[in-house]
Design a protein around this motif. Structure first.
Motif, PDB file in Angstrom:
ATOM      1  N   ARG A  38       0.853  -1.191   0.000  1.00  0.00           N
ATOM      2  CA  ARG A  38       0.000   0.000   0.000  1.00  0.00           C
ATOM      3  C   ARG A  38       0.885   1.236   0.000  1.00  0.00           C
ATOM      4  N   SER A  39       0.319   2.354  -0.412  1.00  0.00           N
ATOM      5  CA  SER A  39       1.073   3.609  -0.447  1.00  0.00           C
ATOM      6  C   SER A  39       0.492   4.599   0.555  1.00  0.00           C
ATOM      7  N   PRO A  40       1.359   5.306   1.278  1.00  0.00           N
ATOM      8  CA  PRO A  40       0.865   6.302   2.237  1.00  0.00           C
ATOM      9  C   PRO A  40       0.337   7.543   1.520  1.00  0.00           C
ATOM     10  N   THR A  41      -0.512   8.273   2.196  1.00  0.00           N
ATOM     11  CA  THR A  41      -1.001   9.539   1.647  1.00  0.00           C
ATOM     12  C   THR A  41       0.108  10.585   1.749  1.00  0.00           C
ATOM     13  N   ILE A  42      -0.098  11.711   1.101  1.00  0.00           N
ATOM     14  CA  ILE A  42       0.881  12.798   1.181  1.00  0.00           C
ATOM     15  C   ILE A  42       1.030  13.256   2.624  1.00  0.00           C
ATOM     16  N   GLU A  43      -0.100  13.336   3.328  1.00  0.00           N
ATOM     17  CA  GLU A  43      -0.057  13.750   4.735  1.00  0.00           C
ATOM     18  C   GLU A  43       0.758  12.758   5.565  1.00  0.00           C
ATOM     19  N   MET A  48       5.769  11.035   8.395  1.00  0.00           N
ATOM     20  CA  MET A  48       6.937  10.155   8.485  1.00  0.00           C
ATOM     21  C   MET A  48       8.229  10.952   8.361  1.00  0.00           C
ATOM     22  N   SER A  49       8.229  11.907   7.452  1.00  0.00           N
ATOM     23  CA  SER A  49       9.409  12.743   7.251  1.00  0.00           C
ATOM     24  C   SER A  49       9.789  13.469   8.537  1.00  0.00           C
ATOM     25  N   GLU A  50       8.806  14.072   9.171  1.00  0.00           N
ATOM     26  CA  GLU A  50       9.060  14.813  10.411  1.00  0.00           C
ATOM     27  C   GLU A  50       9.439  13.869  11.550  1.00  0.00           C
ATOM     28  N   TYR A  51       8.778  12.726  11.603  1.00  0.00           N
ATOM     29  CA  TYR A  51       9.015  11.770  12.691  1.00  0.00           C
ATOM     30  C   TYR A  51      10.394  11.121  12.587  1.00  0.00           C
ATOM     31  N   TYR A  52      10.770  10.710  11.375  1.00  0.00           N
ATOM     32  CA  TYR A  52      12.053  10.035  11.191  1.00  0.00           C
ATOM     33  C   TYR A  52      13.223  11.010  11.052  1.00  0.00           C
ATOM     34  N   VAL A  56      11.192  14.447   2.665  1.00  0.00           N
ATOM     35  CA  VAL A  56      10.218  13.700   1.868  1.00  0.00           C
ATOM     36  C   VAL A  56      10.910  13.129   0.631  1.00  0.00           C
ATOM     37  N   ASP A  57      11.855  13.885   0.071  1.00  0.00           N
ATOM     38  CA  ASP A  57      12.612  13.392  -1.083  1.00  0.00           C
ATOM     39  C   ASP A  57      13.341  12.095  -0.746  1.00  0.00           C
ATOM     40  N   PHE A  58      13.882  12.026   0.469  1.00  0.00           N
ATOM     41  CA  PHE A  58      14.566  10.798   0.896  1.00  0.00           C
ATOM     42  C   PHE A  58      13.583   9.636   0.913  1.00  0.00           C
ATOM     43  N   LEU A  59      12.395   9.857   1.475  1.00  0.00           N
ATOM     44  CA  LEU A  59      11.389   8.800   1.545  1.00  0.00           C
ATOM     45  C   LEU A  59      10.929   8.365   0.157  1.00  0.00           C
ATOM     46  N   LEU A  60      10.928   9.298  -0.778  1.00  0.00           N
ATOM     47  CA  LEU A  60      10.499   8.993  -2.140  1.00  0.00           C
ATOM     48  C   LEU A  60      11.625   8.418  -2.991  1.00  0.00           C
ATOM     49  N   GLY A  61      12.818   8.335  -2.407  1.00  0.00           N
ATOM     50  CA  GLY A  61      13.948   7.782  -3.145  1.00  0.00           C
ATOM     51  C   GLY A  61      14.613   8.757  -4.080  1.00  0.00           C
ATOM     52  N   LYS A  62      14.234  10.026  -3.994  1.00  0.00           N
ATOM     53  CA  LYS A  62      14.798  11.013  -4.918  1.00  0.00           C
ATOM     54  C   LYS A  62      16.220  11.391  -4.557  1.00  0.00           C
ATOM     55  N   ALA A  63      16.600  11.187  -3.297  1.00  0.00           N
ATOM     56  CA  ALA A  63      17.966  11.531  -2.889  1.00  0.00           C
ATOM     57  C   ALA A  63      18.972  10.703  -3.662  1.00  0.00           C
ATOM     58  N   LYS A  64      18.673   9.404  -3.821  1.00  0.00           N
ATOM     59  CA  LYS A  64      19.598   8.549  -4.560  1.00  0.00           C
ATOM     60  C   LYS A  64      19.554   8.829  -6.052  1.00  0.00           C
ATOM     61  N   GLU A  65      18.364   9.171  -6.547  1.00  0.00           N
ATOM     62  CA  GLU A  65      18.255   9.450  -7.969  1.00  0.00           C
ATOM     63  C   GLU A  65      19.093  10.651  -8.363  1.00  0.00           C
TER      64      GLU A  65
END
Length: 205
Positions: A38-43, A48-52, A56-65
């Motif tokens: 399943r995929s999380p909502t934007i909210e 997750m971004s704030e908690y971890y 958000v880019d890191f969570l989306l995998g954009k940092a590696k891209e």
């Protein structure tokens, strides 16, 4: 992306149960996000971004891209290291290492582990001023192993004798690599116990 959710949680060293409770979702829901079912909502992504403590880019995998757009001749910043989890980086002083974002350290083929806080200059590729003994190719990723028939293996160990005995050419199998003597290194321990190269590593470190 799902892999990044789990990595972010592991980097914070939090169990699935605790993270789910703190994020206000059920454990099965968080597990489904981390497994890609399943995929999380934007909210939820923002929470997750704030908690971890990651972007958000890191969570989306954009940092590696974005790695391909980074000047690989320049040192990698300490802040960028977590985004390079399980990627190889090069230290002019210690050679190739794998990035362990969970334990926040670099793991070198010599057996040395270096905390991110103590990392000085590391690169995506060996700089021009590196020693002549530096390997000509960077370590393969685990995913790249599947497409090869044979690789040069460098054991990760502080025991020089052991490294000399086990280093060499290995045939790539389904779950491990194996040399002519029947010695094996399993994929599950790649980056922790061994590294693989497409060509022979001439360094005698």
């Amino acid at each position: 992306m799902a892999r990044q959710y789990k990595l972010a949680r592991k980097m914070k060293k939090i169990t699935l149960t605790v993270a789910a409770e703190d994020l206000g979702v059920s454990q099965p829901t968080l597990s489904a996000w981390e497994s890609g079912r399943r995929s999380p909502t934007i909210e939820a992504l923002i929470r997750m971004s704030e908690y971890y403590g990651v972007t958000v880019d890191f969570l989306l995998g954009k940092a590696k891209e974005s790695d391909s757009r980074v000047d690989m001749t320049l040192p990698v910043s300490k802040e960028m290291l977590p985004a390079l989890h399980e990627a190889p980086v090069y230290s002019p002083k210690n050679g190739w290492a794998f990035v362990d974002a969970v334990e926040r350290q670099l793991r070198f083929a010599t057996g040395l582990s270096l905390p991110f806080a103590d990392v000085q200059d590391v690169y995506m590729l060996p700089p021009l001023f590196s020693t002549a003994a530096a390997p000509q190719h960077k370590p393969l990723s685990k995913a790249e192993l599947a497409g090869l028939d044979e690789v040069w293996v460098e054991p990760i160990s502080a025991d020089i004798t052991l490294r000399q005995e086990l280093r060499g050419w290995y045939h790539v199998k389904a779950r491990f690599v194996e040399n002519e003597m029947g010695q094996r290194f399993y994929f599950d321990f790649y980056g922790a116990k061994w590294l693989a190269f497409v060509g022979q590593w001439d360094s005698e470190r």
